[in-house]
Design an enzyme around this catalytic site. Sequence first.
Site: not given
Length: 308
Positions: A103, A145, A106-107, A110-113, A12
Amino acid sequence: MRFSVGVTCMAKLNLTFSILGTLPDGYHDIDTLYQSVDIDDTIIFTFDDSFKEVRFATTGNEVPPEFPLDESNLMIKAIKLYQNEVEAARQTGVEIRISKQIPIGAGMAGGSANAAAALFAMNIYCEKALDIKGLRKLGSLLGSDVPFCIRGGTARGKNRGEVLQFLPNYPVIKFLVAKPKKLSISTAEMFKAFDEQPIFPDKRANTKSAAFALVKPDLKKLARCMGNDFEPLVFSLYPELEAICQEMMDNNALAAHLTGSGPTVFGFFEDELNLRITKEKLEYKFSDLSVWSCQSSPFGVAGLGVYK
Ligand code: C5P
């Protein structure tokens, strides 16, 4: 019984990011316009009742070294949380295989997705035992997120980011996304530093107007409404990020900003050729920079099929 579910999950961007204050639990009250983009991870979840653990089939050689392959991984936490909530989910072991493009640190959520993908896959295994509200509720326990990432697309996020108002789809927007390879930023640390010395940008984002402009669509107006309250702090710590945004603007980006607490920055372009030339220039001018061209995605998580 053994079968696998393939899932793709999207990164995102925050087209706007305003920090409005502090919530009673210490989190920050934010107002943001989330946008999914098609930088994605592909994950295969294998359900197998011959074992009971939740584990990675992926080895350290297939993912970046910073990617945790233990209990601290948000996917393992998501699966265990789901198993706590839904009894039928406790009957299976889960093996995770991931091919990572988003990445890390990175903001870009990635972890939330990944956590959203894990909840989605568990819900397929359990024949949709939870509705979207139930999934989002579990998601909010894993990270601010995650509720957005489950459905994805475009949404205004308030409170911690978990109070969501989804917007209809609109024509595709093309983005350039750039991240210095060796830089990663802790969101918690940036919020702490912001609290110690809150400095706002001269021109703050207007999320409500940005959302209207996006739906219309009026991309020039959208560009004028964008902004990120973390920019003065993060740009003062890492001036290279401001220089990357400036390079995008010098090459006719409609807008260029930090996403979340960074360190990723993005620009959006009306013209595909401009975007491609700017990508080349950024890669030439800034060493050790990853640059992606991507576009808005109307969804966050999607199934890629069930394999027996
Ligand atoms: O929710 P998430 O785990 O992504 O947040 C990481 C950290 O960022 C939290 O521990 C909290 O310190 C901070 N945060 C915050 N306000 C938000 C979102 C995150 O203070 N709205």
